[in-house]
Design a protein around this motif. Structure first.
Motif, PDB file in Angstrom:
ATOM      1  N   ILE A  75      -4.626 -31.752  32.853  1.00 40.32           N
ATOM      2  CA  ILE A  75      -4.601 -31.399  31.552  1.00 40.32           C
ATOM      3  C   ILE A  75      -3.258 -30.511  31.418  1.00 40.32           C
ATOM      4  CG2 ILE A  75      -5.509 -29.525  29.954  1.00 40.32           C
ATOM      5  CD1 ILE A  75      -8.366 -30.587  31.170  1.00 40.32           C
ATOM      6  N   LEU A  76      -2.494 -30.671  30.380  1.00 39.96           N
ATOM      7  CA  LEU A  76      -1.203 -29.845  29.964  1.00 39.96           C
ATOM      8  C   LEU A  76      -1.722 -28.661  29.023  1.00 39.96           C
ATOM      9  CD1 LEU A  76       1.881 -29.912  30.146  1.00 39.96           C
ATOM     10  CD2 LEU A  76       1.786 -31.326  27.807  1.00 39.96           C
ATOM     11  N   LEU A  77      -1.439 -27.563  29.474  1.00 44.54           N
ATOM     12  CA  LEU A  77      -1.386 -26.547  28.783  1.00 44.54           C
ATOM     13  C   LEU A  77       0.044 -25.947  28.190  1.00 44.54           C
ATOM     14  CD1 LEU A  77      -3.563 -24.327  31.135  1.00 44.54           C
ATOM     15  CD2 LEU A  77      -4.454 -25.697  29.559  1.00 44.54           C
ATOM     16  N   THR A  78      -0.064 -25.636  26.909  1.00 39.14           N
ATOM     17  CA  THR A  78       1.289 -25.119  25.984  1.00 39.14           C
ATOM     18  C   THR A  78       0.893 -23.937  25.346  1.00 39.14           C
ATOM     19  OG1 THR A  78       1.340 -26.398  24.300  1.00 39.14           O
ATOM     20  CG2 THR A  78       1.938 -27.615  26.123  1.00 39.14           C
ATOM     21  N   GLY A  79       2.034 -23.379  24.871  1.00 38.90           N
ATOM     22  CA  GLY A  79       1.966 -22.273  23.895  1.00 38.90           C
ATOM     23  C   GLY A  79       1.577 -22.946  22.599  1.00 38.90           C
ATOM     24  N   GLY A  80       1.461 -24.187  22.354  1.00 41.99           N
ATOM     25  CA  GLY A  80       0.859 -24.957  21.107  1.00 41.99           C
ATOM     26  C   GLY A  80       2.056 -25.072  19.974  1.00 41.99           C
ATOM     27  N   ARG A  81       3.158 -24.588  20.191  1.00 43.38           N
ATOM     28  CA  ARG A  81       3.733 -24.688  18.775  1.00 43.38           C
ATOM     29  C   ARG A  81       5.016 -25.506  18.836  1.00 43.38           C
ATOM     30  NH1 ARG A  81       6.758 -19.699  19.219  1.00 43.38           N
ATOM     31  NH2 ARG A  81       6.733 -19.599  16.681  1.00 43.38           N
ATOM     32  N   GLY A  82       6.156 -25.364  18.278  1.00 39.48           N
ATOM     33  CA  GLY A  82       7.277 -26.306  18.135  1.00 39.48           C
ATOM     34  C   GLY A  82       8.258 -26.327  19.368  1.00 39.48           C
ATOM     35  N   GLY A  83       9.497 -27.129  19.144  1.00 38.01           N
ATOM     36  CA  GLY A  83      10.483 -27.295  20.098  1.00 38.01           C
ATOM     37  C   GLY A  83      10.030 -27.774  21.479  1.00 38.01           C
ATOM     38  N   ILE A  84      10.284 -27.356  22.634  1.00 34.27           N
ATOM     39  CA  ILE A  84       9.899 -27.861  23.790  1.00 34.27           C
ATOM     40  C   ILE A  84       8.459 -28.259  23.870  1.00 34.27           C
ATOM     41  CG2 ILE A  84      10.177 -27.822  26.170  1.00 34.27           C
ATOM     42  CD1 ILE A  84      12.886 -28.726  25.064  1.00 34.27           C
ATOM     43  N   MET A  85       7.778 -27.256  23.398  1.00 33.53           N
ATOM     44  CA  MET A  85       6.236 -27.166  23.627  1.00 33.53           C
ATOM     45  C   MET A  85       5.787 -28.397  22.687  1.00 33.53           C
ATOM     46  SD  MET A  85       5.237 -23.429  23.126  1.00 33.53           S
ATOM     47  CE  MET A  85       6.637 -22.984  21.876  1.00 33.53           C
ATOM     48  N   GLU A  86       6.109 -28.982  21.492  1.00 26.77           N
ATOM     49  CA  GLU A  86       5.888 -29.913  20.717  1.00 26.77           C
ATOM     50  C   GLU A  86       6.348 -31.350  21.394  1.00 26.77           C
ATOM     51  OE1 GLU A  86       5.790 -31.409  16.035  1.00 26.77           O
ATOM     52  OE2 GLU A  86       6.816 -29.768  16.666  1.00 26.77           O
ATOM     53  N   ILE A  87       7.657 -31.299  21.929  1.00 24.57           N
ATOM     54  CA  ILE A  87       7.968 -32.490  22.492  1.00 24.57           C
ATOM     55  C   ILE A  87       7.108 -32.912  23.718  1.00 24.57           C
ATOM     56  CG2 ILE A  87       9.919 -33.425  23.951  1.00 24.57           C
ATOM     57  CD1 ILE A  87      11.611 -31.781  21.840  1.00 24.57           C
ATOM     58  N   ALA A  88       6.732 -31.813  24.490  1.00 29.23           N
ATOM     59  CA  ALA A  88       5.855 -32.231  25.668  1.00 29.23           C
ATOM     60  C   ALA A  88       4.348 -32.658  25.385  1.00 29.23           C
ATOM     61  CB  ALA A  88       5.933 -30.952  26.634  1.00 29.23           C
ATOM     62  N   SER A  89       3.994 -31.809  24.173  1.00 29.33           N
ATOM     63  CA  SER A  89       2.650 -32.345  23.867  1.00 29.33           C
ATOM     64  C   SER A  89       2.567 -33.492  22.926  1.00 29.33           C
ATOM     65  CB  SER A  89       2.344 -31.273  22.725  1.00 29.33           C
ATOM     66  OG  SER A  89       2.030 -29.869  23.003  1.00 29.33           O
ATOM     67  N   ARG A  90       3.667 -33.903  22.342  1.00 26.33           N
ATOM     68  CA  ARG A  90       3.687 -35.548  21.604  1.00 26.33           C
ATOM     69  C   ARG A  90       3.828 -36.490  22.783  1.00 26.33           C
ATOM     70  NH1 ARG A  90       8.974 -35.825  18.970  1.00 26.33           N
ATOM     71  NH2 ARG A  90       9.545 -36.415  20.915  1.00 26.33           N
ATOM     72  N   GLU A  91       4.749 -36.187  23.575  1.00 29.74           N
ATOM     73  CA  GLU A  91       4.718 -37.213  24.699  1.00 29.74           C
ATOM     74  C   GLU A  91       3.721 -37.381  25.857  1.00 29.74           C
ATOM     75  OE1 GLU A  91       7.774 -39.337  24.977  1.00 29.74           O
ATOM     76  OE2 GLU A  91       8.317 -38.433  23.193  1.00 29.74           O
ATOM     77  N   PHE A  92       2.959 -36.292  26.113  1.00 25.56           N
ATOM     78  CA  PHE A  92       1.559 -36.359  26.953  1.00 25.56           C
ATOM     79  C   PHE A  92       0.669 -36.774  26.190  1.00 25.56           C
ATOM     80  CE2 PHE A  92      -1.369 -34.510  29.728  1.00 25.56           C
ATOM     81  CZ  PHE A  92      -1.103 -35.192  30.851  1.00 25.56           C
ATOM     82  N   ALA A  93       0.489 -36.687  24.755  1.00 22.58           N
ATOM     83  CA  ALA A  93      -0.628 -37.279  24.170  1.00 22.58           C
ATOM     84  C   ALA A  93      -0.422 -38.793  23.790  1.00 22.58           C
ATOM     85  CB  ALA A  93      -0.467 -36.578  22.505  1.00 22.58           C
ATOM     86  N   LYS A  94       0.950 -38.935  23.718  1.00 24.10           N
ATOM     87  CA  LYS A  94       1.307 -40.654  23.670  1.00 24.10           C
ATOM     88  C   LYS A  94       0.744 -41.286  24.770  1.00 24.10           C
ATOM     89  CE  LYS A  94       5.568 -41.880  24.045  1.00 24.10           C
ATOM     90  NZ  LYS A  94       7.011 -41.948  23.799  1.00 24.10           N
TER      91      LYS A  94
END
Length: 170
Positions: free
Chosen positions: A37-56
């Motif tokens: 499971i990927l935990l992030t600060g949930g916001r934009g920038g690098i966090m959003e890129i990582a979130s988008r890619e992992f969700a993809k």
């Protein structure tokens, strides 16, 4: 499940090297999406890129958000902490098995030092172009201080960072 947290810049236009390394990190990590499971600060920038890619790739992304922010659209789960940024970071780091630094400024560096202080496994990706690259200069023989709480792992490779994170999280 293994919980891997990331720290990274919230810049609206993150530096290209950091973006490339983040995508490389997530591509490798996504091979283990059924156990990570990927935990992030949930916001934009690098966090959003990582979130988008992992969700993809079908992975679960938990955004641990400061205050009552909505966060990025790629958070599978949003935890609105109602807390300031540092307090939110404490929740994210304490919930993680390992923290991976993907490039950023003061907030990212504070999270790295916080993880060290909590004796959490820590991987820092360098050569991103961000100030967090200089964390390696603080780590004499892999430690941030004389207490030697946890040895910090440094790598220039996003793919290697994912492999290290998976090893350290076990």
């Amino acid at each position: 499940m293994i919980q891997i947290a990331i720290a990274g810049s919230s810049d609206t236009k993150p530096l290209p090297k950091a973006v490339e390394k983040t995508k490389e990190f997530i591509k490798e990590l996504a091979k283990y999406k059924d156990t990570v499971i990927l935990l992030t600060g949930g916001r934009g920038g690098i966090m959003e890129i990582a979130s988008r890619e992992f969700a993809k790739f079908g992975g679960i992304v938990v955004g641990i958000l400061p205050e009552r922010q909505k966060g990025n659209e790629f958070n599978t789960i949003r935890i609105r902490t109602g807390m300031d940024f540092a307090e939110r970071s404490a929740i994210m780091i304490n919930s993680a098995d390992v923290l991976v630094v993907l490039g950023g400024g003061i907030g990212t560096m504070v999270e790295a030092l916080m993880a060290y202080d909590y004796s959490k496994a820590l991987v820092v990706v360098t050569d991103t172009g961000y100030p967090s690259d200089r964390l390696e200069l603080l780590a004499l023989n892999g430690y941030f201080d004389h207490k030697k709480l946890v040895q910090v792992q440094f790598t220039k490779s996003g793919k290697e960072a994912a492999k290290l994170a998976l090893e350290l999280a076990k």
